[in-house]
Structure formats: structure tokens, C-alpha cells
Design an enzyme around this catalytic site. Structure first.
Site, PDB file in Angstrom:
ATOM      1  N   LEU A 212      23.334 -53.297   4.032  1.00 58.77           N
ATOM      2  CA  LEU A 212      22.992 -52.374   2.947  1.00 58.77           C
ATOM      3  C   LEU A 212      23.410 -52.896   1.573  1.00 58.77           C
ATOM      4  O   LEU A 212      22.911 -52.437   0.555  1.00 58.77           O
ATOM      5  CB  LEU A 212      23.625 -50.994   3.188  1.00 58.77           C
ATOM      6  CG  LEU A 212      23.225 -50.322   4.505  1.00 58.77           C
ATOM      7  CD1 LEU A 212      23.791 -48.912   4.571  1.00 58.77           C
ATOM      8  CD2 LEU A 212      21.710 -50.281   4.677  1.00 58.77           C
TER       9      LEU A 212
ATOM     10  N   ASP B   2      16.015 -66.325   7.061  1.00 64.10           N
ATOM     11  CA  ASP B   2      17.309 -66.849   6.623  1.00 64.10           C
ATOM     12  C   ASP B   2      17.776 -68.036   7.437  1.00 64.10           C
ATOM     13  O   ASP B   2      18.946 -68.333   7.472  1.00 64.10           O
ATOM     14  CB  ASP B   2      18.362 -65.721   6.689  1.00 64.10           C
ATOM     15  CG  ASP B   2      18.586 -65.270   8.128  1.00 64.10           C
ATOM     16  OD1 ASP B   2      17.813 -65.685   9.012  1.00 64.10           O
ATOM     17  OD2 ASP B   2      19.544 -64.518   8.367  1.00 64.10           O
TER      18      ASP B   2
ATOM     19  N   CYS C  90       3.672 -79.376   1.927  1.00 60.91           N
ATOM     20  CA  CYS C  90       4.212 -78.302   2.750  1.00 60.91           C
ATOM     21  C   CYS C  90       5.744 -78.341   2.703  1.00 60.91           C
ATOM     22  O   CYS C  90       6.321 -79.226   2.083  1.00 60.91           O
ATOM     23  CB  CYS C  90       3.685 -78.392   4.185  1.00 60.91           C
ATOM     24  SG  CYS C  90       4.437 -79.700   5.172  1.00 60.91           S
TER      25      CYS C  90
ATOM     26  N   CYS D 216       7.295 -81.563   3.578  1.00 60.35           N
ATOM     27  CA  CYS D 216       7.207 -82.640   2.588  1.00 60.35           C
ATOM     28  C   CYS D 216       8.470 -82.632   1.725  1.00 60.35           C
ATOM     29  O   CYS D 216       8.982 -83.674   1.351  1.00 60.35           O
ATOM     30  CB  CYS D 216       5.981 -82.464   1.691  1.00 60.35           C
ATOM     31  SG  CYS D 216       4.415 -82.617   2.552  1.00 60.35           S
TER      32      CYS D 216
ATOM     33  N   CYS E 104      22.922 -66.816   5.228  1.00 59.39           N
ATOM     34  CA  CYS E 104      23.458 -65.776   4.354  1.00 59.39           C
ATOM     35  C   CYS E 104      24.515 -64.938   5.060  1.00 59.39           C
ATOM     36  O   CYS E 104      25.499 -64.537   4.462  1.00 59.39           O
ATOM     37  CB  CYS E 104      22.353 -64.855   3.920  1.00 59.39           C
ATOM     38  SG  CYS E 104      21.948 -65.157   2.260  1.00 59.39           S
TER      39      CYS E 104
ATOM     40  N   CYS F  52       3.827 -87.106   6.336  1.00 57.23           N
ATOM     41  CA  CYS F  52       4.328 -85.813   6.816  1.00 57.23           C
ATOM     42  C   CYS F  52       3.765 -85.552   8.216  1.00 57.23           C
ATOM     43  O   CYS F  52       2.554 -85.671   8.434  1.00 57.23           O
ATOM     44  CB  CYS F  52       3.914 -84.698   5.858  1.00 57.23           C
ATOM     45  SG  CYS F  52       4.363 -83.066   6.479  1.00 57.23           S
TER      46      CYS F  52
ATOM     47  N   CYS G 180      36.109 -68.981  14.085  1.00 59.41           N
ATOM     48  CA  CYS G 180      35.526 -68.909  12.738  1.00 59.41           C
ATOM     49  C   CYS G 180      34.830 -67.543  12.658  1.00 59.41           C
ATOM     50  O   CYS G 180      35.108 -66.665  13.470  1.00 59.41           O
ATOM     51  CB  CYS G 180      34.550 -70.052  12.500  1.00 59.41           C
ATOM     52  SG  CYS G 180      33.131 -69.995  13.588  1.00 59.41           S
TER      53      CYS G 180
END
Lengths: 485, 150
Positions: free
Chosen positions: A173, A232, A273, A276, A290, A347, A441
């Protein structure tokens, strides 16, 4: 027979306006003409022998450009004319085809609702119709997805598909402003659907409570105009980018980390892309996501709003956008720059010799280092329950906390030795190889990195990683310990 | 026909530019088109001849095409007046003054293609392009506006 050569092509025919040749059909005359003027042959015909699109052949007032006419016998007094076809068109700048735009209409309420955009010269009725006709997939209904979904809906995007497998948690939130405390434990896409229905019930909102994988992504994005990456993690980013290349759908990419963010547009009209720019992901565990690395609340708002703005510009077909560019924003020192992204001819997905032709055949887990490699010794792990039992029974074990000081300030782990990852190899002698050592951790990723680091440094004692990290353990012992701030 | 040199730019008289802008405004929302004229031996655009866009309806907002026979007549008239067609112009009503794929596929080598954008303002609204050989890609040529003739 007389052949008139337009002034616009005369340079290639010895500057002669009128050429006389013996010939009975258009094909015969063209053959004689090009034999005499080799330069003229190059300008009239493509390398494959096809007449170039700017050449028109007339006999009198009749257009005889079509090759079906070339073998007919011509009257002796006919005059053949080589004329230019002058034509062209404006580039299609919107990703929404005109037919779709034309099929869209507005009612009075919509004219009122979108008035502020309709009055903009660069958007107008045409632009707003393109917005309504557009179909956009938003991958991720979290921090970046929140502003992206809300702004696209507010701007009037006709069809929005939100894809996310997660449920709303309290820690979301802080930055995921689409969700509220009433939505805790609900699927994020269900929460998103409610908010968008409140905003504009005419929007076709498709909620996909689903984790994007190689075997489902194509069916999720196929037929949509644009994909916006609000995920993420690197596995999802490569998967989404590759699928967009293979389905021919442009991609608006966004990512955030702590105080910094990035936005880019990939795979637009055969442009570069994601691969690349980022041919390989960073080593697993090296760049925290995050949820592990954190981010300041408004950052996803800033980056997601730029993503939504870029998406709308692509849909309307206006302005300059981040095609083949990567915008980086540093919100802590308020600096931003735009880097150029070059298309890589080697690529593996969008290059000339692409090896990835189906996402199903590619191992994204392996590519992103998420799979235990066969030749590697697996990392032994303890579940939170197992660790709690060993602590309670008073077993002699060493617990090493590898988190940063500011993370320890939030939640202290009792009786742990503190050694940051960077110092582990140097300080390995502080550990007793006769005892079991448990590394802890936040989420159980850096503890694996720590064990690998010590193995490489030659430490031979028994080592365990705490599965799921302290996040998974905090309900077990800490409430009694009062370790929270 | 003289071949354009890429190194040097092209000049257009203020009158010719004004005529082009007027015609683009008149034809809006359709694309305007026509030929660019120069005095014999010069490479300065000194006049235009507006020609009809034979594409009609909504398609004309994004495409143009000139009837080859009308071009033929324009060519004859220009030659009578000691002028030469050195290229073509057309307007982009909604897009920038950049070559589209269609534009490039129809480019006659050695001819100048001037595009006037009604969407942009300032000097970026007018851009010129040239393809020197049939096989080579088109490139942009700088355009300058000459001072108005008194």
C-alpha cells in the site's frame, strides 16, 4: 515508333525527349530502349526485372503500365510515353489503424468527460477515437501498474487487460496506489477491476489473475496493440519483450529501484528490443527487486506516469517518444538523461539471425540464473520452522546476518553474527567450520549468494540458507521477542 | 534535367513557399501536391504548379497521387515557359515532414521531394529529400528560403 520520355527521367536517356525505335509491342520497345540506354534500364526496372513503381507507360491517353498489355501489337503510328507516377503518403504515426479509429463514436457524456483532451490540437476527435479504439495489456498491477492502469483508464483507453498473479499485501500500500486496505489479500487484478469500474464503467477491463509464463504469454498478448511492462523481475521482462517481438507488438518498458527509474520503448516498427539494450540479466541475487531493494513511494508514480504518457503518444501518434531510447530518472538528485539504444544485428530474438523463434522453447529460468545448475552442489536450506526448533533446543549453531545496517535497524535477528556479503570472504576465519552455519537475509536470495561466495573462497564448513529469509520467519519467533521497532 | 548535388542545399523563394502554404491550407484535410519549377540552368525553386490530388475522400488525408497525363501537360507548359520541373511537393496534414515508406518507394532518382507539414511549426515544417541513384536510399537536403523579391 516514337517514345516520349518524361523530363523527370530524361537524364537517364541521354536527355532525349523523343526517341525513335523499331518495335511492335511495349515489351519489344522497352527491350530495345534499355539495350541502348543501360542507365535507363536501371531507372525503369528493379534488380528483379519488375517495373519500378514510379514508372507509368501510356499509349496515347491509355495507361498500359500493366504487364498484361506489353505483348499486344501496337499500331505503327502509336506514340509510347514513359511518364512518372508521382505519389506518396504521410507516415502512419499512430499504432492504431485508421479503420479501427473510424469505427469508434462518442456519446454526449464521453464528449464531456474527455473535453480537456479533445480541445488539444494534437489530440482532438481523431486522437481520442484512437485512444478509445486501442487495446492495451498492462503486465503487473503493482507499483508501476497502479498509475499506468489508472491513467490509461482515465484517458479513455477502450480495452485494458491487467495481468498479475499476486494478492494485495500491507507492504504494497505504500506505493501501489490502486489498492487500499480494504483490498488486503484480494487478487491485485480484482482490486484494479473495481477501481476502474468506479472510474469509468464503459471501459472494457480484462482482469487476468495469472503468472505470465512462456506457455501462456502469447495467448495473453496476441491481438493487442501495445504491452506495458510493469513487472519487477528480469525473467518476466525478457519473457515479455521476446513475446512482443515474436507477436510484433510494441512494448513500453519501465523499471524502478530505490530512487531511480527507467522508461523505454522497444520493438516499435522493427526497432531495438529489450535484449538489444540488456543482452544478459545481472547475476541472480545481485540486483535486488523492489520488494528486496525498496523504492520511495512516489517513484513508481513518476515512472508509471511517464509510461502511460508514452503509451498514449504511441496510440495517438504524436510527439517524440522513447523509441530506441532509454530515459533514466534519478529522483533523489533530480537528474534525468536519455540514452540511445542501438539495435543489435546479432540479437537472438530481433536480429537478422534470430535463434529464439518461440518463447516456449526458451528456458527463461535458466537464462536468468534462477535454476540450480546441475554441476553445482545444491545449497542446503533450513525452513523457518527448522531454524526455530534448533534455536529453541539450544543447538550450538552460528547464525550470520548478511543484511545491510539499515535493514537490521528495522528488524534485528537475535544472537546473529553480522557480516556484510562484501566482507564474507575476508572474514571467513571468524566462522567455526565444526558448527552448522545458517545465513539469513531478507528474502533468502542473498543468503544463497553468501554461501556461494564462501564456497568459492574455500570455506568448507556446513552452511545453510534460511529459506524465504527473515520475511518468512517473522511470524514464528519475533512477535514474542519484541524485535520490531 | 540537371542532377541535384547533395552537398549543397536548395533554395525556395518566399513567394513559392507562400503559395505552397496557401495551397496546403486550401486542400486541408486532404494532402496538397504539385511540381516544383526552376528557371533553366538554376536550382532555385522559383515557382509551383499545383496539381490535383487524384485520391479522393478520407484516403486523401494520408495519400496523394498525381495523374501522369496531367504531369505530362505540366511538363510541356513548363518547357514552353523556359522552366524545368526539378521536383515535387506535397503536404502532410497530420504527420511530420518526414518521408513515409510510400513516399520513398515512389521517389524518382534525381528529383527533389519537398514535404510541408501542417502539424509542425517553424523551420522543421519544411523538409526536402533526394535519391541520387535508383538503388541508393533517400537523404535529406537542407532547404533555405530566399528573401522576398521586391
Amino acid at each position: 515508333m516514337k517514345i516520349y520520355v518524361t523530363a523527370t527521367l530524361r537524364n537517364f536517356f541521354g536527355r532525349n525527349p523523343l526517341i525513335e525505335l523499331e518495335g511492335k509491342s511495349i515489351r519489344g520497345i522497352l527491350s530495345l530502349l534499355t539495350d541502348e540506354y543501360p542507365d535507363g534500364k536501371k531507372v525503369l526496372f528493379e534488380d528483379n526485372g519488375k517495373l519500378r513503381s514510379f514508372v507509368q507507360i501510356y499509349v496515347g491517353d491509355e495507361n498500359r503500365t500493366d504487364e498484361g498489355e506489353w505483348d499486344k501489337e501496337l499500331p505503327a503510328d502509336a506514340e509510347l510515353m514513359l511518364l512518372p507516377a508521382v505519389a506518396g503518403g504521410a507516415p502512419q504515426e499512430s499504432i492504431i489503424p485508421d479503420e479501427r479509429r473510424k469505427a469508434v463514436f462518442f456519446d454526449d457524456a464521453e464528449v464531456e468527460r474527455f473535453g480537456r483532451q479533445l480541445m488539444l490540437r494534437d489530440i482532438g476527435v481523431k486522437g481520442q477515437k484512437r485512444i478509445k479504439a486501442s487495446r492495451v495489456v498492462v503486465a503487473g498491477a503493482g507499483a508501476l501498474g497502479s498509475p499506468v492502469i489508472q491513467y490509461l483508464a482515465a484517458a479513455g483507453v477502450g480495452t485494458i487487460k491487467a495481468v498479475d498473479f499476486d494478492e494485495v499485501r500491507l507492504e504494497n500500500l505504500q506505493s501501489q496506489v490502486l489498492h487500499t486496505s480494504r483490498d488486503l489479500k484480494r487478487p491485485k487484478v480484482a482490486s484494479a477491476k473495481d477501481k476502474i469500474r468506479n472510474l469509468n464503467k464503459n471501459i472494457n477491463f480484462e482482469a487476468e489473475n495469472l503468472k505470465l509464463e512462456a506457455d501462456n504469454i502469447v495467448s495473453v498478448i496476441d491481438g493487442y496493440d501495445l504491452v506495458i511492462d510493469c513487472t519487477d523481475n528480469f525473467k518476466a521482462r525478457y519473457l515479455i519483450s521476446d513475446a512482443c517481438v515474436l507477436c510484433g507488438i510494441p512494448l513500453v518498458f519501465g523499471a524502478i529501484y530505490q530512487f531511480e527509474g527507467q522508461v523505454g520503448i522497444f520493438n516499435l516498427n522493427g526497432g531495438p528490443c529489450f535484449r538489444c539494450q540488456f543482452p544478459e540479466p545481472p547475476e541472480a541475487g545481485l540486483v535486488p527487486s523492489c520488494s528486496e531493494g525498496g523504492a520511495i513511494s512516489p517513484l513508481p508514480g513518476i515512472i508509471g506516469s511517464i509510461q502511460a504518457n508514452e503509451a498514449l503518444k504511441l496510440i495517438i501518434g504524436i510527439g517524440e517518444h522513447l523509441d530506441g531510447k532509454l530515459l533514466t530518472v534519478d529522483s533523489l538528485y533530480l537528474r534525468s538523461k536519455i540514452l540511445k539504444v542501438k539495435k543489435r544485428c546479432d540479437c537472438p530474438v530481433c536480429g537478422s539471425n534470430a535463434q529464439i523463434t518461440k518463447v516456449e522453447d526458451y528456458d527463461y529460468e535458466d537464462f536468468c540464473g534462477l535454476k540450480a545448475k546441475e554441476e553445482e552442489v545444491p545449497i542446503p536450506a533450513l525452513t523457518p520452522e527448522e531454524l526455530a526448533k534448533r534455536i529453541e533446543s539450544g543447538d550450538p549453531i552460528t547464525i550470520v546476518d548478511v543484511r545491510e545496517p539499515h535493514e537490521r535497524a528495522i528488524l534485528r535477528f537475535p544472537d546473529a553474527v553480522v557480516i556484510p556479503i562484501g566482507q564474507l570472504a575476508r572474514r571467513k576465519n571468524e566462522l567455526d567450520p565444526e558448527l552448522d552455519t545458517v545465513f539469513i537475509c531478507k528474502e533468502g536470495k542473498r543468503s544463497i549468494l553468501a554461501i556461494n561466495t564462501l564456497r568459492e573462497a574455500g570455506y568448507a564448513g556446513p552452511m545453510y540458507s534460511l529459506q524465504g529469509g527473515i520475511d518468512a520467519m517473522k511470524d514464528i519467533i519475533f512477535p514474542h521477542e519484541g524485535a520490531w521497532l | 534535367m540537371r542532377q541535384m548535388k547533395a552537398e549543397t542545399g536548395i533554395t525556395i523563394t518566399a513567394e513559392a513557399l507562400r503559395d505552397m502554404e496557401e495551397e496546403a491550407g486550401r486542400a486541408f484535410p486532404a494532402e496538397a501536391c504539385g511540381v516544383l519549377l526552376a528557371e533553366a540552368g538554376e536550382r532555385r525553386i522559383c515557382g509551383l504548379r499545383v496539381l490535383e490530388n487524384r485520391i479522393k475522400g478520407e484516403e486523401a488525408e494520408r495519400f496523394f497521387e498525381i495523374d501522369p497525363l496531367k504531369l505530362y501537360r505540366a511538363e510541356q507548359e513548363a518547357e514552353k515557359g523556359q522552366r524545368k520541373i526539378i521536383g515535387f511537393f506535397h503536404s502532410h496534414t497530420e504527420a511530420e515532414a518526414v518521408l513515409s515508406e510510400t513516399d520513398e518507394s515512389y521517389m524518382i532518382p534525381g528529383m527533389l521531394y519537398l514535404i510541408l507539414s501542417l502539424k509542425e511549426r517553424g523551420s522543421g515544417r519544411l523538409r526536402a529529400y533526394l535519391k541520387s541513384d535508383p538503388g541508393s536510399p533517400a537523404r535529406e537536403v537542407p532547404v533555405e528560403t530566399a528573401a522576398a523579391q521586391i
